[in-house]
Design a protein around this motif. Structure first.
Motif, PDB file in Angstrom:
ATOM      1  N   ALA A   1       0.815  -1.222   0.000  1.00  0.00           N
ATOM      2  CA  ALA A   1       0.000   0.000   0.000  1.00  0.00           C
ATOM      3  C   ALA A   1       0.845   1.268   0.000  1.00  0.00           C
ATOM      4  N   GLY A   2       2.175   1.130  -0.043  1.00  0.00           N
ATOM      5  CA  GLY A   2       3.000   2.325  -0.149  1.00  0.00           C
ATOM      6  C   GLY A   2       4.224   2.345   0.723  1.00  0.00           C
ATOM      7  N   PHE A   3       4.284   1.500   1.745  1.00  0.00           N
ATOM      8  CA  PHE A   3       5.471   1.504   2.599  1.00  0.00           C
ATOM      9  C   PHE A   3       6.712   1.045   1.831  1.00  0.00           C
ATOM     10  N   GLY A   4       6.502   0.249   0.805  1.00  0.00           N
ATOM     11  CA  GLY A   4       7.635  -0.224   0.011  1.00  0.00           C
ATOM     12  C   GLY A   4       7.940   0.667  -1.171  1.00  0.00           C
ATOM     13  N   GLY A   5       7.275   1.804  -1.274  1.00  0.00           N
ATOM     14  CA  GLY A   5       7.458   2.702  -2.409  1.00  0.00           C
ATOM     15  C   GLY A   5       6.362   2.505  -3.432  1.00  0.00           C
ATOM     16  N   GLY A   6       6.340   3.326  -4.432  1.00  0.00           N
ATOM     17  CA  GLY A   6       5.325   3.219  -5.475  1.00  0.00           C
ATOM     18  C   GLY A   6       4.026   3.892  -5.070  1.00  0.00           C
ATOM     19  N   ASP A   7       2.941   3.493  -5.770  1.00  0.00           N
ATOM     20  CA  ASP A   7       1.639   4.100  -5.515  1.00  0.00           C
ATOM     21  C   ASP A   7       1.157   3.773  -4.103  1.00  0.00           C
ATOM     22  N   GLN A   8       0.447   4.740  -3.520  1.00  0.00           N
ATOM     23  CA  GLN A   8      -0.042   4.579  -2.158  1.00  0.00           C
ATOM     24  C   GLN A   8      -1.534   4.299  -2.148  1.00  0.00           C
ATOM     25  N   ASP A   9      -1.965   3.489  -1.185  1.00  0.00           N
ATOM     26  CA  ASP A   9      -3.385   3.228  -0.944  1.00  0.00           C
ATOM     27  C   ASP A   9      -3.670   3.604   0.507  1.00  0.00           C
ATOM     28  N   PRO A  10      -3.929   4.895   0.781  1.00  0.00           N
ATOM     29  CA  PRO A  10      -4.087   5.355   2.163  1.00  0.00           C
ATOM     30  C   PRO A  10      -5.171   4.604   2.942  1.00  0.00           C
ATOM     31  N   GLN A  11      -6.238   4.184   2.242  1.00  0.00           N
ATOM     32  CA  GLN A  11      -7.341   3.546   2.962  1.00  0.00           C
ATOM     33  C   GLN A  11      -6.899   2.233   3.609  1.00  0.00           C
ATOM     34  N   VAL A  12      -6.075   1.458   2.890  1.00  0.00           N
ATOM     35  CA  VAL A  12      -5.573   0.192   3.469  1.00  0.00           C
ATOM     36  C   VAL A  12      -4.737   0.489   4.715  1.00  0.00           C
ATOM     37  N   ILE A  13      -3.876   1.490   4.618  1.00  0.00           N
ATOM     38  CA  ILE A  13      -3.018   1.854   5.754  1.00  0.00           C
ATOM     39  C   ILE A  13      -3.861   2.290   6.942  1.00  0.00           C
ATOM     40  N   VAL A  14      -4.863   3.136   6.675  1.00  0.00           N
ATOM     41  CA  VAL A  14      -5.730   3.644   7.751  1.00  0.00           C
ATOM     42  C   VAL A  14      -6.507   2.510   8.395  1.00  0.00           C
ATOM     43  N   ASP A  15      -7.087   1.628   7.577  1.00  0.00           N
ATOM     44  CA  ASP A  15      -7.889   0.528   8.119  1.00  0.00           C
ATOM     45  C   ASP A  15      -7.064  -0.364   9.052  1.00  0.00           C
ATOM     46  N   ILE A  16      -5.818  -0.593   8.705  1.00  0.00           N
ATOM     47  CA  ILE A  16      -4.978  -1.489   9.525  1.00  0.00           C
ATOM     48  C   ILE A  16      -4.499  -0.782  10.791  1.00  0.00           C
ATOM     49  N   LEU A  17      -3.862   0.380  10.647  1.00  0.00           N
ATOM     50  CA  LEU A  17      -3.204   1.015  11.789  1.00  0.00           C
ATOM     51  C   LEU A  17      -4.167   1.694  12.748  1.00  0.00           C
ATOM     52  N   SER A  18      -5.343   2.069  12.316  1.00  0.00           N
ATOM     53  CA  SER A  18      -6.285   2.721  13.235  1.00  0.00           C
ATOM     54  C   SER A  18      -6.928   1.731  14.194  1.00  0.00           C
ATOM     55  N   GLN A  19      -6.945   0.433  13.829  1.00  0.00           N
ATOM     56  CA  GLN A  19      -7.641  -0.546  14.666  1.00  0.00           C
ATOM     57  C   GLN A  19      -6.719  -1.607  15.260  1.00  0.00           C
ATOM     58  N   ALA A  20      -5.520  -1.773  14.753  1.00  0.00           N
ATOM     59  CA  ALA A  20      -4.618  -2.809  15.259  1.00  0.00           C
ATOM     60  C   ALA A  20      -4.208  -2.505  16.694  1.00  0.00           C
ATOM     61  N   SER A  21      -4.211  -3.536  17.520  1.00  0.00           N
ATOM     62  CA  SER A  21      -3.793  -3.371  18.908  1.00  0.00           C
ATOM     63  C   SER A  21      -2.300  -3.098  18.971  1.00  0.00           C
ATOM     64  N   VAL A  22      -1.832  -2.686  20.143  1.00  0.00           N
ATOM     65  CA  VAL A  22      -0.396  -2.433  20.322  1.00  0.00           C
ATOM     66  C   VAL A  22       0.403  -3.701  20.037  1.00  0.00           C
ATOM     67  N   ALA A  23      -0.104  -4.828  20.542  1.00  0.00           N
ATOM     68  CA  ALA A  23       0.594  -6.100  20.304  1.00  0.00           C
ATOM     69  C   ALA A  23       0.600  -6.453  18.826  1.00  0.00           C
ATOM     70  N   ARG A  24      -0.519  -6.185  18.121  1.00  0.00           N
ATOM     71  CA  ARG A  24      -0.592  -6.483  16.683  1.00  0.00           C
ATOM     72  C   ARG A  24       0.389  -5.592  15.907  1.00  0.00           C
ATOM     73  N   VAL A  25       0.479  -4.311  16.281  1.00  0.00           N
ATOM     74  CA  VAL A  25       1.417  -3.412  15.595  1.00  0.00           C
ATOM     75  C   VAL A  25       2.853  -3.899  15.777  1.00  0.00           C
ATOM     76  N   GLU A  26       3.205  -4.338  16.989  1.00  0.00           N
ATOM     77  CA  GLU A  26       4.555  -4.848  17.229  1.00  0.00           C
ATOM     78  C   GLU A  26       4.820  -6.089  16.372  1.00  0.00           C
ATOM     79  N   ALA A  27       3.800  -6.961  16.263  1.00  0.00           N
ATOM     80  CA  ALA A  27       3.955  -8.168  15.436  1.00  0.00           C
ATOM     81  C   ALA A  27       4.085  -7.804  13.958  1.00  0.00           C
ATOM     82  N   ILE A  28       3.334  -6.793  13.507  1.00  0.00           N
ATOM     83  CA  ILE A  28       3.430  -6.338  12.111  1.00  0.00           C
ATOM     84  C   ILE A  28       4.820  -5.786  11.828  1.00  0.00           C
TER      85      ILE A  28
END
Length: 725
Positions: free
Chosen positions: A372-399
């Motif tokens: 979705a954009g972390f690796g460069g290229g075109d970005q898909d902000p909605q995918v990023i928002v959907d994941i990071l706005s709801q992922a728990s602290v433990a899930r973010v660390e695992a990601i």
């Protein structure tokens, strides 16, 4: 005269002399007419000022208080369970003492929440009996052999069962009642310590409120005194001081500092005190408004508030500002994916569940974020928002862990390379753990041209003391210098004093001790005496750090002496200079607190010569003239250069100086000693009773048998001899 007696005397005097003229009808007026100065103030203080004392909690209030504390505890766990220390502990084996990470604000006692207890026997493992069930005998001999094997195993199982039944009966009849009594005994002490702690903190809060008033009363403000009082206190205690101050002087502490602190060079100090004194929820709402009102938007502050706060904190801030009003402000000042992430975080729907993250799901989301954009290229902000706005602290660390494993680059570095501006700030705020985010924000505030004093103020002013310590540790890990060094080099004036006091000053004992010593004659300051409950280890350690040594122990009993519910108090004395030499000059040696009554107790010795720390057992008491030594043995407890050892130590001197720590509380040691004495008294009484019964039986036997002529002659001769005499 006690305080109660002084108050009763005033009431009785005023009633008895109410018909008198002038000042004689009122005790206070009479004292004021005859006395003056500090002596008169001390008389009135004896009558009016309430010292700390315990109060029972009414039964009706307990459930509400328990619910409040349980809710607070739950919120703390949800917010802080992702602490790096907790993560490291969670990766280890489930053995040894339990520790609570990030829970310092709840408990009065620091350190371990539980103690490591060695198992009394190895864990039972069923023997392998698979061979008894394999195949089927075809010959009589095979069947007979199998039958014998089964009978042998049956006897073994019966033996285990009988042993378990005996252990169960013994445990039910002796161990369980004994441990139940001990738990009740310890529960009583914990309850009393909590009450004493609460009442003492209430007393301290009242006194601190008066100290603040003294600092701001009259012409000018004593900023140093204000800093020493307010910045040394933890948040919870500071809120109680605020309540008392407002009740007593009709102003909040925030109003006082707003009106008293000013001038060209005090703006940063004033802003910091605002962050310290304002409740976190109210401060968040105020800062949210501050970040978007006026010329331009403070995006760093906005990201910090919306991307790092818990669901509960965000909901509370929205309740103050109004959800729609806050949403309108955010939408009016932001745009794009940055706006979408802030709005999503503002909904406060983040997963805050405890437990280990789903590794497979984290791996999939790491791939999605890369594409979705972390690796460069075109970005898909909605995918990023959907994941990071709801992922728990433990899930973010695992990601983050999965992202680095898959792509060889830390996710934070990928964000910095592929994103930019405010969008990058918000993503990093969501991806960093709280301590790392605050540490990096502080470093950003220190770097560059000038210092961002407001960022420093809101991070350190809003955080609790335990949180500040964790932020300081993380800062040093990341940047190789201490937070103290950074503050001393980048800020100045009262702002600098307040920050350093917030970081390193402790509440409020040192200040109270210094105040107490100020009121004592200089020549008497060397020998300040006090008593500390043996179970209150934190207080003992603190007083030791202030120059106190243990000068003796005393014990008291709850209930009757026969109940053997012993409480032990440690008498502590403050000696300036070298305590042992000073005591020797006064003709005092180490107090003889322990003799043979502590044999077989386990202790921990920290040898003063630096040779090490060892657990040993006290095995003998040796008295040689004036010397009283205890023999110790490390067998089964510790090793010195790979071997067990024995030694003879002056236990009383070592304990007095803090080189010896009993592995059981002295209250329990003395309780067992009292029980042993009680048992010895009972055995002695039984032996005496048995002797008396034997004497009575012999006398009865003599009276019941007929007298012989020889016995009669002896009795006659005895009577004649007495008459002659």
């Amino acid at each position: 005269m006690t305080k109660a007696e002084a108050q009763a005397t005033e009431v009785h005097y005023n009633e008895f002399y109410k018909e008198e003229d002038g000042n004689f009808a009122d005790l206070r007026k009479l004292l004021a007419s005859e006395l003056g100065g500090s002596f008169l103030e001390s008389m009135f203080g004896l009558i009016d000022i309430a010292g700390p004392k315990g109060h029972s909690v009414h039964e009706e209030n307990y459930p509400l208080e328990a619910q409040r504390m349980a809710k607070f505890f739950s919120e703390q766990v949800v917010e802080k369970y992702s602490d790096p220390t907790a993560q490291q502990l969670g990766k280890g084996p489930l053995e040894g003492p339990l520790m609570l990470c990030g829970m310092e604000d709840i408990f009065i006692c620091g350190g371990y929440a539980d103690y490591e207890m060695p198992a009394s026997r190895p864990v039972f493992v069923h023997p392998d009996r698979a061979h008894l069930l394999e195949g089927q005998p075809t010959e009589v001999e095979e069947a007979e052999k199998l039958l014998k094997d089964v009978q042998v195993e049956t006897k073994v199982v019966d033996g285990f069962r009988e042993s378990a039944e005996r252990d169960y009966a013994a445990c039910r009849d002796t161990v369980v009642p004994e441990r139940s009594q001990r738990l009740k005994y310890l529960d009583h002490f914990l309850d009393q310590m909590l009450k004493d702690n609460g009442c003492m903190m209430e007393f301290c809060a009242s006194r601190d409120a008066d100290f603040v008033h003294e600092a701001v009363e009259g012409w000018g403000t004593d900023e140093d005194k204000l800093i020493r009082v307010l910045c040394a206190l933890p948040k919870k205690q500071l809120q109680r001081v605020d309540q008392i101050y407002e009740e007593r002087y009709e102003k909040s502490l925030r109003q006082v500092t707003d009106s008293e602190l000013g001038g060209m060079f005090e703006g940063d100090f004033k802003y910091f005190m605002k962050c310290v004194l304002t409740k976190n929820v109210e401060l968040d709402a105020e800062l949210l408004k501050e970040s978007m009102v006026g010329w331009g938007t403070n995006d760093g502050l906005l990201c910090e508030l919306l991307c790092t706060r818990s669901n509960g904190e965000l909901k509370a801030a929205k309740a103050i500002l109004g959800e729609e009003s806050l949403k309108d402000m955010v939408e009016g000042d932001t745009s794009g994916g940055y706006q979408a992430l802030l709005i999503a975080c503002m909904r406060a729907q983040r997963d805050e569940s405890l437990g280990k993250a789903d590794e497979a799901a984290a791996e999939l989301q790491a791939t999605q974020l890369h594409d979705a954009g972390f690796g460069g290229g075109d970005q898909d902000p909605q995918v990023i928002v959907d994941i990071l706005s709801q992922a728990s602290v433990a899930r973010v660390e695992a990601i983050k862990s999965s992202y680095e494993t898959q792509y060889g680059t830390p996710m934070a570095e990928a964000i910095k390379e592929s994103m930019g501006g405010d969008w990058e700030k918000a993503l990093l705020a969501r991806c960093y753990d709280k301590n790392t985010y605050y540490a990096t924000t502080l470093e950003g505030a220190f770097k560059g041209w000038g210092t961002d004093e407001r960022a420093i103020s809101r991070i350190l002013g809003r955080s609790s003391k335990p949180e500040i310590k964790r932020i300081a540790n993380r800062y040093q890990q990341l940047y190789g210098r201490t937070l103290k060094d950074a503050i001393e080099s980048e800020v100045s004036g009262n702002f600098k004093k307040a920050l350093l006091c917030m970081l390193f000053a402790e509440s409020p004992g040192k200040f109270l001790l210094d105040s107490m010593l100020e009121d004592i004659l200089i020549k008497a300051q060397d020998d300040v005496n006090l008593s500390v409950l043996d179970l209150n280890e934190a207080a003992t350690r603190w007083y030791r750090s202030q120059g106190f040594v243990i000068s003796g122990i005393s014990k008291d009993f709850l209930g009757t002496r026969e109940d053997a519910n012993v409480i032990v108090y440690q008498a502590m004395q403050r000696l300036q200079g070298k305590p042992r030499e000073k005591a020797a000059l006064k003709g005092k040696g180490p107090p003889n607190m322990f003799r043979a009554d502590v044999l077989q107790e386990d202790i921990r010795i920290v040898y003063p010569d630096g040779s090490g720390t060892f657990d040993v057992k006290i095995v003998d008491f040796i008295e040689k003239g004036k010397d009283r030594l205890h023999a110790v043995d490390s067998a089964g407890l510790s090793l010195w250069d790979g071997e067990t050892f024995t030694d003879q130590i002056d236990l009383n001197d070592f304990f007095r100086a803090g080189h010896v720590h009993f592995l059981r509380h002295l209250s329990l040691v003395m309780r067992d000693a009292e029980l042993n004495k009680k048992l010895a008294r009972q055995e002695k009484a039984q032996l005496r009773q048995h002797e008396l019964e034997e004497i009575a039986a012999q006398a009865h036997a003599r009276r019941s048998r007929p007298e012989s002529l020889e016995d009669l002659d002896k009795r006659r001769r005895s009577k004649v001899a007495r008459l002659v005499d």
